[in-house]
Write a protein that holds these residues in place. Structure first.
Motif, mmCIF file in Angstrom:
data_model
loop_
_atom_site.group_PDB
_atom_site.id
_atom_site.type_symbol
_atom_site.label_atom_id
_atom_site.label_comp_id
_atom_site.label_asym_id
_atom_site.label_seq_id
_atom_site.Cartn_x
_atom_site.Cartn_y
_atom_site.Cartn_z
ATOM 1 N N GLY A 97 -0.414 -7.552 4.502
ATOM 2 C CA GLY A 97 0.293 -7.454 3.233
ATOM 3 C C GLY A 97 0.631 -8.808 2.647
ATOM 4 O O GLY A 97 0.548 -9.009 1.429
ATOM 5 N N ILE A 115 0.079 -1.441 6.118
ATOM 6 C CA ILE A 115 0.261 -2.743 5.472
ATOM 7 C C ILE A 115 1.197 -3.564 6.339
ATOM 8 O O ILE A 115 2.405 -3.339 6.376
ATOM 9 C CB ILE A 115 0.843 -2.585 4.055
ATOM 10 N N ALA A 122 5.082 -6.373 6.074
ATOM 11 C CA ALA A 122 5.780 -5.926 4.866
ATOM 12 C C ALA A 122 7.207 -6.437 4.807
ATOM 13 O O ALA A 122 7.801 -6.521 3.725
ATOM 14 C CB ALA A 122 5.764 -4.401 4.793
ATOM 15 N N ILE A 177 5.380 -5.424 -2.467
ATOM 16 C CA ILE A 177 4.809 -4.281 -1.749
ATOM 17 C C ILE A 177 4.207 -3.289 -2.735
ATOM 18 O O ILE A 177 3.107 -2.762 -2.532
ATOM 19 C CB ILE A 177 5.882 -3.589 -0.883
ATOM 20 N N ASP A 178 4.921 -3.034 -3.832
ATOM 21 C CA ASP A 178 4.405 -2.115 -4.851
ATOM 22 C C ASP A 178 3.092 -2.619 -5.430
ATOM 23 O O ASP A 178 2.157 -1.840 -5.654
ATOM 24 C CB ASP A 178 5.433 -1.943 -5.973
ATOM 25 N N ALA A 192 0.339 -2.136 -2.815
ATOM 26 C CA ALA A 192 0.009 -0.717 -2.694
ATOM 27 C C ALA A 192 -0.807 -0.239 -3.884
ATOM 28 O O ALA A 192 -1.766 0.528 -3.737
ATOM 29 C CB ALA A 192 1.280 0.112 -2.546
ATOM 30 N N THR A 193 -0.443 -0.677 -5.077
ATOM 31 C CA THR A 193 -1.187 -0.282 -6.282
ATOM 32 C C THR A 193 -2.625 -0.758 -6.214
ATOM 33 O O THR A 193 -3.565 -0.029 -6.561
ATOM 34 C CB THR A 193 -0.502 -0.848 -7.534
ATOM 35 N N LEU A 223 -4.351 -1.384 -3.463
ATOM 36 C CA LEU A 223 -5.054 -0.658 -2.409
ATOM 37 C C LEU A 223 -5.407 0.769 -2.825
ATOM 38 O O LEU A 223 -6.458 1.291 -2.441
ATOM 39 C CB LEU A 223 -4.199 -0.633 -1.138
ATOM 40 N N LYS A 224 -4.534 1.401 -3.599
ATOM 41 C CA LYS A 224 -4.782 2.783 -4.003
ATOM 42 C C LYS A 224 -6.078 2.930 -4.782
ATOM 43 O O LYS A 224 -6.722 3.986 -4.753
ATOM 44 C CB LYS A 224 -3.604 3.307 -4.839
ATOM 45 N N LEU A 277 -0.605 5.254 2.646
ATOM 46 C CA LEU A 277 -0.327 3.825 2.765
ATOM 47 C C LEU A 277 1.064 3.664 3.353
ATOM 48 O O LEU A 277 2.044 4.164 2.799
ATOM 49 C CB LEU A 277 -0.382 3.148 1.392
ATOM 50 N N PRO A 330 3.672 0.672 4.696
ATOM 51 C CA PRO A 330 4.087 -0.696 5.042
ATOM 52 C C PRO A 330 4.804 -0.701 6.393
ATOM 53 O O PRO A 330 5.605 0.192 6.679
ATOM 54 C CB PRO A 330 5.035 -1.074 3.906
ATOM 55 N N HIS A 362 7.761 2.919 3.346
ATOM 56 C CA HIS A 362 8.388 2.447 2.116
ATOM 57 C C HIS A 362 8.962 3.625 1.351
ATOM 58 O O HIS A 362 8.284 4.608 1.113
ATOM 59 C CB HIS A 362 7.345 1.729 1.266
#
Length: 367
Positions: free
Chosen positions: A137, A184, A187, A195-196, A199-200, A202-203, A212, A214, A248
């Motif tokens: 991450g 992830i 984190a 983190i957001d 994640a966005t 990776l999505k 997902l 963390p 998360h």
């Protein structure tokens, strides 16, 4: 006649330095399962094996049979020579194991290993328990999928068996596309907004339904990664627990970075008596799992004219099913038709919603 129990095989993949061995050590110490481990980290010969060996996951006199180090090169390039013979060797003692974990090289493509697990000499004795991909991450938040590109390149140069020269970005994409669960790492070193953002990003690169999570310091609930034991019939019906997990939760306010890695994952049980159509059930479950944010699902379905129940195993978008006997302690429908499922989900009411969605798919059993 009873069929041989299939062993779950969990594949843990990710780049060099992503935290695979740290997660594996934590799982081995916390799961309570009798696991065999196959470690392949070419370029750091002996290091990962030493770290696993020293964690005390099994008695010293069992180490030779439960820890195998493969240092002949990237495992996906040595499937025929290394992976299959080693898997057959581990399966010789399957009656003394609860599962097998494979930690791949940072250069490995997961698909050749998954293909190998479907070979005739292997597939009747195992099922894919999930592909878990570790991503760094902290590195991703800084714009790179790997924390130490130089070390990764050195690993590539030192591997004489490597027969794929995949670009880092393409290899990262392949590892994500194969994943049923993405962890992830590091984190705790990131802000909530970072983190957001990770994640966005990776999505957009994973399959629908892939969770997902963390994590910090390699700590993740073993039930999430390795699967969960089905609760006993006593007190299991509609029993819902909450597992303290490292993940998360957007609904909480966080004052410290470490708090960004905690969330509860709810477990619940669905037990229904009635006639189910296997084809329809296997068509509907992946859609329901995605909608209800189910991380793992495990259970059995009793079908008419079948002497053994259908085993159901899901992690993220991956569904496996096969016929296998149930233990004597297992819950059974009174008319030998019905299902018994246990779920782990981000949604606390996922089991209730799953029951409501599955009920219309069955025909009631008449006494």
């Amino acid at each position: 006649m009873s069929m041989q129990k299939r062993l779950p095989v969990t594949v843990i993949t990710g780049f060099l330095g992503s935290g695979k061995t740290t997660v594996l050590r934590h799982l081995l110490k916390s799961s309570g399962q009798r696991l065999a481990v196959m470690v392949n980290e070419f370029g750091s010969v002996g290091l990962d094996g030493d770290l696993i060996r020293s964690c005390g996951f099994c008695p010293d006199d069992e180490l030779d049979g439960r820890l195998v180090e493969l240092n002949n090169g990237c495992l996906c390039c040595t499937v025929q020579d290394d992976f299959l013979p080693t898997m057959e060797q581990l399966l010789e003692r399957s009656d003394r194991l609860d599962g097998i974990v494979v930690e791949t090289s940072g250069l490995a493509l997961p698909e050749p290993l998954l293909d190998a697990l479907s070979w005739p000499e292997i597939r009747r004795r195992v099922h894919v328990n999930g592909v878990v991909t570790l991503v760094d991450g902290e590195a991703l938040s800084q714009g790179s999928p790997v924390s130490d590109p130089q070390a990764l390149e050195e690993q590539r140069r030192n591997d004489p068996s490597l027969d794929h020269l995949t670009a880092v970005e393409d290899l990262f994409r392949d590892q994500l596309q194969a994943a049923d669960l993405v962890l992830i790492s590091r984190a705790d070193l990131l802000s909530e907004s970072a983190i957001d953002a990770v994640a966005t990003s990776l999505k957009a690169q994973i399959r629908e339904g892939t969770a997902l999570l963390p994590i910090a310091a390699g700590s993740v609930d073993a039930d999430v990664v390795l699967g969960l034991d089905h609760p006993s019939p006593e007190g299991s019906e509609q029993d819902h627990d909450h597992v303290q997990h490292h993940g998360h939760d957007h609904s909480q306010d966080h004052d410290h970075h470490h708090d960004h890695t905690h969330v509860d994952i709810a477990s619940g049980v669905v037990q229904l008596e009635g006639l189910f159509d296997r084809t329809e059930l296997e068509l509907q479950l992946p859609q329901l799992i995605q909608r209800l944010q189910v991380v793992r699902l495990k259970g059995r379905v009793w079908l008419p004219d079948k002497s053994l129940p259908l085993q159901i195993q899901m992690v993220g978008p991956r569904l496996n099913s096969w016929f296998e006997s149930a233990p004597n302690s297992a819950w059974r429908p009174s008319q030998a038709q019905g299902l018994d499922l246990v779920v782990l989900s981000f949604q606390p009411d996922a089991a209730e919603q799953l029951e409501q969605s599955l009920s219309p798919l069955m025909q009631a059993v008449r006494c």
